[in-house]
Design an enzyme around this catalytic site. Structure first.
Site: not given
Length: 291
Positions: A37, A56, A107, A153, A185, A209
């Site tokens: 995302y 990104r 999977h 992300k 973070e 991130l």
């Protein structure tokens, strides 16, 4: 439309009301969290650093070996159309891509012919109220139990969710993640520390991130002559800090004034953070709002 999501949303090439948008229960984003995302802030209907956000997004797609379903110009077209249709001047555009829905649960990656699921929508961009910013917020520290590719992300955010919920249950705004004795973070933010007038920022590694707001903070520090060190920050340094901030596109620069029940510095937002907040507002009004 809800108060938080504007109509229309974008789903697999179509623009439609949120109530009509649906995906298969066999979608790998639902079954495995197998997707990525991106969130793009919008100021005065102008997306901020859209190229950096899409870069990104591409890096995360590459990291999970998922082909980008849209070209850069196509992504920009989706983003701009959602911005135009939404009622808010300041927005947050959410983009998500999953590996799609196979006809079974397995999977291993689905066959090449299975299309990805592409979803996007606009929400209002709501920043921290002035009263909260004036006092700062409380945070806790928790062990960083995430996987080792925190630079990607991805939508599989359960470890972040559990850390943030632990903070909420203790009446706190954020959980700071500690790994091998170093702060990385927050559960949903980047973290900065001030000691003896020097701004400290954790380096971009696979354990953090790479935030776009983080980049803005570094740029503003350099532009205004704020002493800065980008390096690992030990837990002892965090606890002895004069100031600790959490940053993101919605939090902007928000002081953490209590950490694990102990005041940070004076227990009030500090002068370096206040200066950075003002620099950020000036930058937002002169650059972000002007494309």
């Amino acid at each position: 439309m809800t108060p938080y999501v504007a109509d229309p949303v974008y789903l697999n090439g179509a623009y439609l009301p949120l109530t009509e948008a649906g995906v298969s229960p066999l979608d790998r984003g639902f079954l495995y969290g197998d997707g990525v995302y991106e969130v793009i802030p919008v100021y005065s209907r102008r997306p901020f650093r859209i190229d950096e956000h899409l870069k990104r997004l591409q890096a995360t797609l590459d990291g999970i070996r998922l082909a980008n379903p849209l070209a850069v110009d196509a992504w920009k077209s989706v983003v701009l159309r959602l911005i135009d249709a939404a009622p808010w001047e300041d927005q947050s555009i959410y983009l998500q891509v999953t590996r799609g829905a196979d006809d079974k649960r397995d999977h291993a990656f689905p066959p090449a012919g299975v299309p990805p699921t592409v979803f996007a929508f606009s929400s209002p961009l709501v920043t921290t109220p002035a009263a909260v910013r004036a006092t700062g917020v409380a945070a806790i520290t928790v062990p960083d139990l995430r996987w080792s590719r925190c630079d990607l992300k991805v939508v599989s955010l359960l470890a972040n969710v559990l850390a943030r919920q632990q903070a909420v249950e203790q009446g706190c705004a954020e959980a700071l993640l500690i790994r091998d004795g170093q702060v990385k973070e927050g559960a949903a933010s980047n973290v900065f520390v001030v000691r003896d007038g020097v701004l400290l920022a954790p380096p971009k590694t696979h354990l953090m991130l790479p935030g776009i707001t983080y980049d803005v903070i570094l740029e503003l520090a350099a532009a205004h002559g704020q002493p800065l060190e980008v390096r690992e920050i030990g837990e002892a340094e965090l606890r002895a800090a004069d100031e600790v901030w959490m940053t993101s596109s919605t939090k902007e620069i928000l002081a953490i004034t209590t950490l694990d029940g102990v005041p940070v510095g004076t227990g009030q937002p500090g002068p370096v953070g206040e200066a950075m907040w003002q620099w950020y507002q000036d930058f937002k009004n002169t650059v972000m709002r002007n494309g």
